[in-house]
Design an enzyme around this catalytic site. Sequence first.
Site, short mmCIF file in Angstrom:
data_model
loop_
_atom_site.label_atom_id
_atom_site.label_comp_id
_atom_site.label_asym_id
_atom_site.label_seq_id
_atom_site.Cartn_x
_atom_site.Cartn_y
_atom_site.Cartn_z
N ARG A 147 2.10 30.47 -61.64
CA ARG A 147 0.84 30.63 -60.91
C ARG A 147 0.75 29.58 -59.82
O ARG A 147 1.23 28.46 -60.00
CB ARG A 147 -0.36 30.43 -61.86
N GLU A 207 -11.77 35.25 -62.19
CA GLU A 207 -12.18 34.14 -63.06
C GLU A 207 -13.33 34.64 -63.94
O GLU A 207 -13.93 35.69 -63.69
CB GLU A 207 -12.67 32.98 -62.20
#
Length: 255
Positions: A244, A3
Site C-alpha cells: 500500500r 476508509e
Amino acid sequence: MPEGDTVYQTGQRLAILVGKRLVRGELRHPRLSTVDLTGREVIGIRTYGKHIFVRFNRDLTLHNHLMMDGSWRILGPGARPNHQTRVILGTAESTALGINLKQLALVPTPEEDRLIAHLGPDLLDPTWSQTHAAQAIERLSREPDREIGQALLDQTTVAGIGNVYKSEICFLLGVSPYTAVSEVDLQEAVRLGHDLLLRNATTPNRTTTDNPRRRLWVYGSRTPCLRCGTRIQLTNQGEGLRERVTYHCPRCQPG
Ligand SMILES: [Zn+2]
C-alpha cells in the site's frame, strides 16, 4: 480503499431506504442472480469498519464490502443500472445502486456477527468506550515487531483505518510508518484513530488539519511538510497483495 468514515457515511445515505418496501430488488452476482428481493421491507442499515449490512424484514441481511473501488449511489425512482452495478434496491421514492461491491452475501440477520467476528473493534462503534480502546491496543501489540503502518491497516487489529488515516495517524504520532509497533504509543494511536474518524464521520470534506487550504498533513501531498517544510515522501509499504502507498515526512517522523 474507502476508509471507515466513508463507509459510515454510505450507511447514513442508505438509511433513506429504511422503512420502505422494495419495488425492485436484484443482485447481479453469479451465486445470487436468481434472488428477488422485491416486496421485502428494509428495516435497518449497519456498518462495521468497512462492512455494510442492509437488513430486511423476516431476518434477512445483505452483506457487502466496498473493497478498493466499491460504492453505493442513491438516485431517483426507476434509475437505470450500468454494467458495474451489482445490487439494485429500488423503492417508490429512490433507487440505491451498489457499484462494484465485493463479498456480496445474503445471510440470516442473526449471522451478521459471524462475518465480522475476526475484526478488531470498530472505531466508529456508537458505543465506543475504554473497553474497545483496550481491545484495539491489545490486538495491535500482538505482533510487536510489525511496522505500525501495516498494523494500523490490519482490520483484525482495529477496524476502519485505510491508507489516509494510517498516514495521518503516523504523522500525528511523530513516527515513521516503518517504526516497530513496540516503539509506538499505542494508546495515543488508538485515541487519534477514534478521534479523527469520529470528527470526519459527519462532514463531507475530510480533514485532519482543520486547515481548509490543506486538509491533510501528509496523505496525497506533493508539497513540503506543513510543519517543517521537508519534502513529503511517498513509498510503497508491505509486500505483494498487501502493498500500500504511504506518505510521511522523513524529518517529523523519524524511525
Ligand atoms: Zn515535517
